[in-house]
Design a protein around this motif. Structure first.
Motif, PDB file in Angstrom:
ATOM      1  N   THR A 366       0.814  -1.218   0.000  1.00 58.77           N
ATOM      2  CA  THR A 366       0.000   0.000   0.000  1.00 58.77           C
ATOM      3  C   THR A 366       0.849   1.270   0.000  1.00 58.77           C
ATOM      4  OG1 THR A 366      -0.122  -0.043   2.420  1.00 58.77           O
ATOM      5  CG2 THR A 366      -1.902  -1.146   1.196  1.00 58.77           C
ATOM      6  N   TYR A 367       2.157   1.124   0.112  1.00 63.81           N
ATOM      7  CA  TYR A 367       3.038   2.302   0.159  1.00 63.81           C
ATOM      8  C   TYR A 367       3.187   2.900  -1.229  1.00 63.81           C
ATOM      9  CZ  TYR A 367       7.278   5.096   0.604  1.00 63.81           C
ATOM     10  OH  TYR A 367       8.194   6.127   0.558  1.00 63.81           O
ATOM     11  N   ARG A 368       3.100   4.229  -1.307  1.00 61.73           N
ATOM     12  CA  ARG A 368       3.306   4.969  -2.544  1.00 61.73           C
ATOM     13  C   ARG A 368       4.276   6.116  -2.269  1.00 61.73           C
ATOM     14  NH1 ARG A 368       0.907   0.910  -3.512  1.00 61.73           N
ATOM     15  NH2 ARG A 368      -1.099   0.682  -4.594  1.00 61.73           N
ATOM     16  N   ILE A 369       4.780   6.747  -3.312  1.00 59.28           N
ATOM     17  CA  ILE A 369       5.645   7.917  -3.154  1.00 59.28           C
ATOM     18  C   ILE A 369       4.943   9.103  -3.801  1.00 59.28           C
ATOM     19  CG2 ILE A 369       7.866   8.978  -3.687  1.00 59.28           C
ATOM     20  CD1 ILE A 369       9.115   6.240  -3.729  1.00 59.28           C
ATOM     21  N   ALA A 370       4.656  10.118  -2.998  1.00 58.21           N
ATOM     22  CA  ALA A 370       3.976  11.306  -3.498  1.00 58.21           C
ATOM     23  C   ALA A 370       4.938  12.201  -4.267  1.00 58.21           C
ATOM     24  CB  ALA A 370       3.353  12.077  -2.333  1.00 58.21           C
ATOM     25  N   GLN A 371       4.369  13.079  -5.060  1.00 58.57           N
ATOM     26  CA  GLN A 371       5.189  14.020  -5.813  1.00 58.57           C
ATOM     27  C   GLN A 371       5.973  14.941  -4.894  1.00 58.57           C
ATOM     28  OE1 GLN A 371       5.631  14.995  -9.591  1.00 58.57           O
ATOM     29  NE2 GLN A 371       7.288  15.414  -8.188  1.00 58.57           N
ATOM     30  N   GLY A 372       5.366  15.395  -3.823  1.00 58.75           N
ATOM     31  CA  GLY A 372       6.022  16.362  -2.970  1.00 58.75           C
ATOM     32  C   GLY A 372       5.885  17.756  -3.563  1.00 58.75           C
ATOM     33  N   SER A 373       6.551  18.698  -2.948  1.00 56.24           N
ATOM     34  CA  SER A 373       6.417  20.084  -3.399  1.00 56.24           C
ATOM     35  C   SER A 373       7.785  20.685  -3.653  1.00 56.24           C
ATOM     36  CB  SER A 373       5.673  20.911  -2.340  1.00 56.24           C
ATOM     37  OG  SER A 373       6.359  20.876  -1.105  1.00 56.24           O
ATOM     38  N   GLY A 374       7.793  21.750  -4.436  1.00 54.12           N
ATOM     39  CA  GLY A 374       9.042  22.436  -4.743  1.00 54.12           C
ATOM     40  C   GLY A 374       9.659  21.931  -6.034  1.00 54.12           C
ATOM     41  N   ASN A 375      10.436  22.767  -6.664  1.00 59.41           N
ATOM     42  CA  ASN A 375      11.035  22.418  -7.951  1.00 59.41           C
ATOM     43  C   ASN A 375      11.925  21.191  -7.873  1.00 59.41           C
ATOM     44  OD1 ASN A 375       9.786  24.545  -9.196  1.00 59.41           O
ATOM     45  ND2 ASN A 375      11.506  25.940  -8.965  1.00 59.41           N
ATOM     46  N   TYR A 376      12.636  21.054  -6.737  1.00 57.13           N
ATOM     47  CA  TYR A 376      13.571  19.937  -6.598  1.00 57.13           C
ATOM     48  C   TYR A 376      12.853  18.605  -6.737  1.00 57.13           C
ATOM     49  CZ  TYR A 376      17.316  17.089  -4.526  1.00 57.13           C
ATOM     50  OH  TYR A 376      18.277  16.153  -4.298  1.00 57.13           O
ATOM     51  N   ARG A 377      11.730  18.432  -6.026  1.00 60.86           N
ATOM     52  CA  ARG A 377      10.984  17.188  -6.095  1.00 60.86           C
ATOM     53  C   ARG A 377      10.353  17.001  -7.471  1.00 60.86           C
ATOM     54  NH1 ARG A 377      11.532  13.041  -2.786  1.00 60.86           N
ATOM     55  NH2 ARG A 377       9.332  12.519  -2.937  1.00 60.86           N
ATOM     56  N   GLU A 378       9.868  18.083  -8.042  1.00 57.33           N
ATOM     57  CA  GLU A 378       9.243  17.984  -9.355  1.00 57.33           C
ATOM     58  C   GLU A 378      10.265  17.617 -10.417  1.00 57.33           C
ATOM     59  OE1 GLU A 378       6.560  20.694 -12.450  1.00 57.33           O
ATOM     60  OE2 GLU A 378       7.120  21.470 -10.479  1.00 57.33           O
ATOM     61  N   GLN A 379      11.451  18.191 -10.299  1.00 54.31           N
ATOM     62  CA  GLN A 379      12.485  17.945 -11.298  1.00 54.31           C
ATOM     63  C   GLN A 379      13.076  16.545 -11.209  1.00 54.31           C
ATOM     64  OE1 GLN A 379      14.155  22.378 -10.744  1.00 54.31           O
ATOM     65  NE2 GLN A 379      15.605  21.003 -11.690  1.00 54.31           N
ATOM     66  N   LEU A 380      13.131  15.971 -10.016  1.00 57.14           N
ATOM     67  CA  LEU A 380      13.886  14.737  -9.813  1.00 57.14           C
ATOM     68  C   LEU A 380      13.041  13.546  -9.367  1.00 57.14           C
ATOM     69  CD1 LEU A 380      17.021  16.225  -8.006  1.00 57.14           C
ATOM     70  CD2 LEU A 380      16.637  15.914 -10.446  1.00 57.14           C
ATOM     71  N   CYS A 381      11.725  13.727  -9.213  1.00 52.77           N
ATOM     72  CA  CYS A 381      10.875  12.657  -8.685  1.00 52.77           C
ATOM     73  C   CYS A 381       9.637  12.467  -9.545  1.00 52.77           C
ATOM     74  CB  CYS A 381      10.460  12.988  -7.249  1.00 52.77           C
ATOM     75  SG  CYS A 381       9.267  11.835  -6.534  1.00 52.77           S
ATOM     76  N   THR A 382       9.398  11.227  -9.969  1.00 57.59           N
ATOM     77  CA  THR A 382       8.138  10.832 -10.586  1.00 57.59           C
ATOM     78  C   THR A 382       7.338  10.064  -9.540  1.00 57.59           C
ATOM     79  OG1 THR A 382       9.147  10.647 -12.776  1.00 57.59           O
ATOM     80  CG2 THR A 382       7.065   9.485 -12.428  1.00 57.59           C
ATOM     81  N   PRO A 383       6.132  10.514  -9.182  1.00 58.66           N
ATOM     82  CA  PRO A 383       5.395   9.854  -8.095  1.00 58.66           C
ATOM     83  C   PRO A 383       4.983   8.434  -8.441  1.00 58.66           C
ATOM     84  CG  PRO A 383       4.007  11.464  -9.212  1.00 58.66           C
ATOM     85  CD  PRO A 383       5.385  11.651  -9.748  1.00 58.66           C
ATOM     86  N   VAL A 384       4.829   7.622  -7.418  1.00 53.04           N
ATOM     87  CA  VAL A 384       4.270   6.278  -7.540  1.00 53.04           C
ATOM     88  C   VAL A 384       2.823   6.357  -7.075  1.00 53.04           C
ATOM     89  CG1 VAL A 384       4.398   3.883  -6.751  1.00 53.04           C
ATOM     90  CG2 VAL A 384       6.495   5.181  -7.175  1.00 53.04           C
ATOM     91  N   THR A 385       1.904   6.013  -7.942  1.00 54.40           N
ATOM     92  CA  THR A 385       0.478   6.179  -7.670  1.00 54.40           C
ATOM     93  C   THR A 385      -0.262   4.874  -7.934  1.00 54.40           C
ATOM     94  OG1 THR A 385      -0.073   6.831  -9.940  1.00 54.40           O
ATOM     95  CG2 THR A 385       0.682   8.579  -8.445  1.00 54.40           C
TER      96      THR A 385
END
Length: 408
Positions: A366-385
């Motif tokens: 059931t664990y997922r990874i959210a996008q998060g906030s800020g340019n750093y997370r957006e630039q380097l993270c693709t969320p798991v949904t």
């Protein structure tokens, strides 16, 4: 019998052997936990796993604790880290009484900690472990951390640059007759066994992944700069280079099974990532759409042959922008995307043996990874949904079923 039939037969044998070795681990763990006089308690019987490797090891193990926690299962994780290191670097540190960086996911943990061997303090992290930023580097002796817990499993991983070397020199050296004269992998295992005072761990190897098709070469990459980066030797264009790199990686780690008596199985992280690259929707989601200059399409990047003037045609691939934005399952053309790729490789580790030992299935996570906030997370993270989770699980399970094949 045709050559193709021989290859199919050999691959079937490899898969069966890897599966058999993993299935036998349930009994191995039971024997370890009951056979050395452990007291029957939650802590004493909690699965304990140590990872020894480079920054790719940091990427691989980071989300394992969170995945286990989603099942209500505790796990104790250690990460012995040297940036860009081969296994030889760990041998050298061990023999010279020099330290490494040591992260730990403790019993009942909710975040990683790092140990300062100079002060004896455990320091909190921001929940992730990373090869970036300031930290008490190289302060913990391998001999100490190997005896820190009664490790059930020890995972070894060679450096990201050296894992695909065709001469396999990061794994072992050979004489003119092709016979191994010095086995680096087995030598490190023997040192680990010597220092593991409270257990008889099972050893395995974590397969690294191939670089992004947006990868370009830099003098600053690798411990010896561009000399470590054999990217151009793997093929004539970016697609061929990525696939050629993966093939060499897969072969080298596969050979550890036959050449190293104590390597019981391979965690096919690199194959899981390459499987994911065959899923167009997943792959496209890992390219930062807002990057400036704009990212070339996957099809455009794959056909690139000459990297000396590539930034004239595609300014994104100027050796700066492409190393600062997520692309092709990486955050910098090399290391794992902070979201989807770290999840894929952690899930592969989990499903390869933890799930079998604990009778679980990554499909139920059931664990997922959210996008998060800020340019750093957006630039380097693709969320798991929930939307991409099933595709991720398929890539992971196909890699475990066929660790040395890409499954589209």
């Amino acid at each position: 019998i045709t050559e193709n039939e021989k290859n199919i037969a050999q691959n079937t044998q490899d898969i069966a052997q890897n599966a058999q070795d993993i299935e036998e681990l349930q009994q191995t763990i039971a024997d370890v936990q009951q056979g050395i006089g452990r007291i029957s308690s939650d802590y004493k019987t909690t699965l304990k796993i140590l990872f020894i490797g480079s920054s790719f090891g940091v990427d691989t193990i980071n989300e394992v604790g969170n995945i286990c926690a989603s099942f209500g299962k505790d796990v104790i994780l250690g990460n012995a880290f040297i940036g860009a290191a081969t296994l030889q670097a760990f041998i050298d540190r061990y023999n010279s009484d020099l330290g490494v960086t040591y992260y730990k996911w403790k019993y009942k943990a909710t975040k990683w900690q790092i140990y300062n061997g100079n002060t004896g303090e455990w320091l909190d992290t921001d929940s992730n472990i990373t090869d970036e930023g300031e930290k008490p580097n190289d302060s913990v002796l391998l001999q100490w951390l190997l005896a820190d817990e009664a490790w059930d499993f020890i995972i070894l991983q060679n450096g990201a640059y050296q894992s695909p070397y065709q001469d396999q020199s990061a794994f072992w050296t050979k004489g003119e007759d092709g016979q191994i004269t010095r086995n680096i992998v087995q030598e490190l295992i023997d040192l680990c066994k010597k220092a593991c005072l409270y257990s008889n761990p099972v050893f395995c190897m974590n397969m690294t992944w191939a670089f992004s098709i947006y990868h370009t070469i830099s003098e600053s990459h690798g411990p010896s700069g561009a000399n470590d980066d054999k990217w151009l030797s793997y093929g004539n264009n970016q697609k061929e280079r990525q696939l050629g790199m993966w093939r060499n990686i897969a072969k080298n780690y596969k050979d550890c099974i036959s050449n190293c008596p104590d390597v019981k199985f391979i965690i096919p992280s690199g194959t899981a990532v390459q499987n994911a690259r065959t899923v167009t929707q997943l792959r496209q989601s890992t390219n930062y759409a807002s990057a400036s200059p704009a990212i070339p399409t996957i099809q455009e990047a794959e056909t690139i042959t000459d990297l000396t003037t590539v930034s004239d045609t595609y300014p994104f691939m100027n050796g700066v922008a492409n190393w600062r934005n997520k692309n092709d399952f990486t955050r910098d053309t090399i290391h794992a995307n902070f979201g989807i790729t770290r999840y894929i490789i952690a899930a592969t580790l989990f499903q390869t043996f933890i799930a079998k030992v604990l009778n679980l299935d990554i499909a139920d996570c059931t664990y997922r990874i959210a996008q998060g906030s800020g340019n750093y997370r957006e630039q380097l993270c693709t969320p798991v949904t929930d939307d991409n989770f099933n595709d991720i699980v398929a890539c992971v399970k196909n890699a475990i079923l066929k660790p040395y094949e890409i499954t589209a």
